[in-house]
Design a protein around this motif. Structure first.
Motif, mmCIF file in Angstrom:
data_model
loop_
_atom_site.group_PDB
_atom_site.id
_atom_site.type_symbol
_atom_site.label_atom_id
_atom_site.label_comp_id
_atom_site.label_asym_id
_atom_site.label_seq_id
_atom_site.Cartn_x
_atom_site.Cartn_y
_atom_site.Cartn_z
ATOM 1 N N ASP A 244 0.829 -1.204 0.000
ATOM 2 C CA ASP A 244 0.000 0.000 0.000
ATOM 3 C C ASP A 244 0.865 1.257 0.000
ATOM 4 O OD1 ASP A 244 -2.325 -1.529 0.128
ATOM 5 O OD2 ASP A 244 -2.365 -1.478 2.336
ATOM 6 N N GLN A 245 1.936 1.232 0.767
ATOM 7 C CA GLN A 245 2.830 2.391 0.814
ATOM 8 C C GLN A 245 3.522 2.606 -0.527
ATOM 9 O OE1 GLN A 245 5.399 1.786 4.176
ATOM 10 N NE2 GLN A 245 3.725 2.024 5.656
ATOM 11 N N ARG A 246 3.911 1.515 -1.182
ATOM 12 C CA ARG A 246 4.519 1.637 -2.521
ATOM 13 C C ARG A 246 3.520 2.200 -3.514
ATOM 14 N NH1 ARG A 246 6.718 -3.411 -1.230
ATOM 15 N NH2 ARG A 246 5.136 -4.441 -2.496
ATOM 16 N N GLU A 247 2.261 1.787 -3.406
ATOM 17 C CA GLU A 247 1.223 2.288 -4.308
ATOM 18 C C GLU A 247 0.992 3.780 -4.096
ATOM 19 O OE1 GLU A 247 -1.582 2.428 -7.253
ATOM 20 O OE2 GLU A 247 -0.156 0.838 -6.781
ATOM 21 N N ILE A 248 0.995 4.231 -2.858
ATOM 22 C CA ILE A 248 0.866 5.661 -2.570
ATOM 23 C C ILE A 248 2.046 6.414 -3.171
ATOM 24 C CG2 ILE A 248 0.918 7.388 -0.714
ATOM 25 C CD1 ILE A 248 -0.668 5.349 0.981
ATOM 26 N N HIS A 249 3.246 5.884 -2.984
ATOM 27 C CA HIS A 249 4.451 6.511 -3.534
ATOM 28 C C HIS A 249 4.369 6.593 -5.058
ATOM 29 C CE1 HIS A 249 8.687 7.560 -3.937
ATOM 30 N NE2 HIS A 249 8.767 6.621 -4.852
ATOM 31 N N ARG A 250 3.950 5.489 -5.701
ATOM 32 C CA ARG A 250 3.863 5.447 -7.155
ATOM 33 C C ARG A 250 2.827 6.438 -7.672
ATOM 34 N NH1 ARG A 250 0.748 4.231 -10.823
ATOM 35 N NH2 ARG A 250 -0.802 3.389 -9.415
ATOM 36 N N SER A 251 1.675 6.519 -7.027
ATOM 37 C CA SER A 251 0.628 7.423 -7.509
ATOM 38 C C SER A 251 1.054 8.892 -7.360
ATOM 39 C CB SER A 251 -0.682 7.167 -6.775
ATOM 40 O OG SER A 251 -0.575 7.519 -5.428
ATOM 41 N N ILE A 252 1.781 9.209 -6.298
ATOM 42 C CA ILE A 252 2.271 10.584 -6.136
ATOM 43 C C ILE A 252 3.304 10.906 -7.211
ATOM 44 C CG2 ILE A 252 3.617 12.101 -4.618
ATOM 45 C CD1 ILE A 252 2.160 10.744 -2.267
ATOM 46 N N ASP B 135 3.544 9.522 -10.177
ATOM 47 C CA ASP B 135 2.840 9.605 -11.460
ATOM 48 C C ASP B 135 2.135 10.943 -11.627
ATOM 49 O OD1 ASP B 135 3.681 7.100 -12.164
ATOM 50 O OD2 ASP B 135 1.743 6.114 -11.809
ATOM 51 N N SER B 136 1.514 11.421 -10.562
ATOM 52 C CA SER B 136 0.800 12.692 -10.674
ATOM 53 C C SER B 136 1.771 13.857 -10.875
ATOM 54 C CB SER B 136 -0.087 12.934 -9.454
ATOM 55 O OG SER B 136 0.688 13.077 -8.296
ATOM 56 N N ILE B 137 2.935 13.783 -10.260
ATOM 57 C CA ILE B 137 3.939 14.830 -10.453
ATOM 58 C C ILE B 137 4.464 14.800 -11.886
ATOM 59 C CG2 ILE B 137 6.274 15.548 -9.786
ATOM 60 C CD1 ILE B 137 5.498 14.664 -6.923
ATOM 61 N N ALA B 138 4.709 13.606 -12.415
ATOM 62 C CA ALA B 138 5.175 13.491 -13.801
ATOM 63 C C ALA B 138 4.105 13.996 -14.769
ATOM 64 C CB ALA B 138 5.532 12.046 -14.113
ATOM 65 N N HIS B 139 2.850 13.671 -14.502
ATOM 66 C CA HIS B 139 1.757 14.139 -15.359
ATOM 67 C C HIS B 139 1.665 15.663 -15.330
ATOM 68 C CE1 HIS B 139 -2.433 15.179 -16.343
ATOM 69 N NE2 HIS B 139 -2.270 14.241 -17.261
ATOM 70 N N ARG B 140 1.802 16.239 -14.143
ATOM 71 C CA ARG B 140 1.753 17.692 -14.013
ATOM 72 C C ARG B 140 2.879 18.345 -14.814
ATOM 73 N NH1 ARG B 140 1.951 19.644 -8.007
ATOM 74 N NH2 ARG B 140 3.188 17.787 -8.114
ATOM 75 N N ASN B 141 4.087 17.761 -14.774
ATOM 76 C CA ASN B 141 5.216 18.314 -15.528
ATOM 77 C C ASN B 141 4.999 18.178 -17.032
ATOM 78 O OD1 ASN B 141 6.559 19.081 -13.220
ATOM 79 N ND2 ASN B 141 7.723 17.165 -13.085
ATOM 80 N N ARG B 142 4.469 17.028 -17.485
ATOM 81 C CA ARG B 142 4.197 16.863 -18.920
ATOM 82 C C ARG B 142 3.156 17.869 -19.381
ATOM 83 N NH1 ARG B 142 4.313 11.343 -17.583
ATOM 84 N NH2 ARG B 142 2.037 11.307 -17.554
ATOM 85 N N PHE B 143 2.113 18.076 -18.579
ATOM 86 C CA PHE B 143 1.069 19.029 -18.948
ATOM 87 C C PHE B 143 1.627 20.441 -19.006
ATOM 88 C CE2 PHE B 143 -2.484 21.866 -17.986
ATOM 89 C CZ PHE B 143 -3.379 21.468 -18.961
ATOM 90 N N ARG B 144 2.452 20.809 -18.038
ATOM 91 C CA ARG B 144 3.057 22.141 -18.031
ATOM 92 C C ARG B 144 3.920 22.346 -19.274
ATOM 93 N NH1 ARG B 144 6.017 22.178 -13.325
ATOM 94 N NH2 ARG B 144 4.135 22.681 -12.183
ATOM 95 N N ASN B 145 4.721 21.321 -19.637
ATOM 96 C CA ASN B 145 5.549 21.428 -20.838
ATOM 97 C C ASN B 145 4.697 21.558 -22.090
ATOM 98 O OD1 ASN B 145 7.903 21.277 -19.400
ATOM 99 N ND2 ASN B 145 8.138 19.071 -19.664
ATOM 100 N N MET B 146 3.601 20.814 -22.139
ATOM 101 C CA MET B 146 2.733 20.871 -23.310
ATOM 102 C C MET B 146 2.090 22.255 -23.443
ATOM 103 S SD MET B 146 -0.501 18.435 -24.214
ATOM 104 C CE MET B 146 -1.441 18.982 -22.797
ATOM 105 N N MET B 147 1.681 22.836 -22.336
ATOM 106 C CA MET B 147 0.999 24.130 -22.379
ATOM 107 C C MET B 147 1.953 25.290 -22.639
ATOM 108 S SD MET B 147 -2.243 23.900 -22.064
ATOM 109 C CE MET B 147 -2.348 22.398 -22.993
ATOM 110 N N THR B 148 3.212 25.166 -22.235
ATOM 111 C CA THR B 148 4.141 26.284 -22.411
ATOM 112 C C THR B 148 4.958 26.188 -23.699
ATOM 113 O OG1 THR B 148 5.820 25.149 -21.095
ATOM 114 C CG2 THR B 148 4.354 26.690 -19.936
ATOM 115 N N SER B 149 4.915 25.056 -24.370
ATOM 116 C CA SER B 149 5.696 24.924 -25.608
ATOM 117 C C SER B 149 4.993 25.678 -26.735
ATOM 118 C CB SER B 149 5.862 23.453 -25.973
ATOM 119 O OG SER B 149 4.611 22.889 -26.285
#
Length: 62
Positions: A25-33, A35-49
């Protein structure tokens, strides 16, 4: 807040509410956090490019 702090606070809150978390469960929490940070960075790059603009090739490829 750093991702590690978010992870620890989430785990502490769940344990305070009476949940018993397994290491999986702790690994799953770590993985989901992460993933959400990576998604946020990809979205930011997509919007600012700059917008893609297609240009017709100079020569034909044959």
């Amino acid at each position: 807040m750093t991702p590690r702090e978010i992870e620890l606070l989430t785990i502490a809150k769940l344990e305070h509410e009476g949940h018993q978390l397994t290491p999986a469960d702790q690994r799953e929490i770590h993985r989901s956090i992460q993933d959400s940070i990576a998604h946020r960075n990809r979205f930011r790059n997509m919007m600012t490019s700059p917008a893609y603009q297609w240009k017709k090739p100079d020569t034909l490829r044959r």
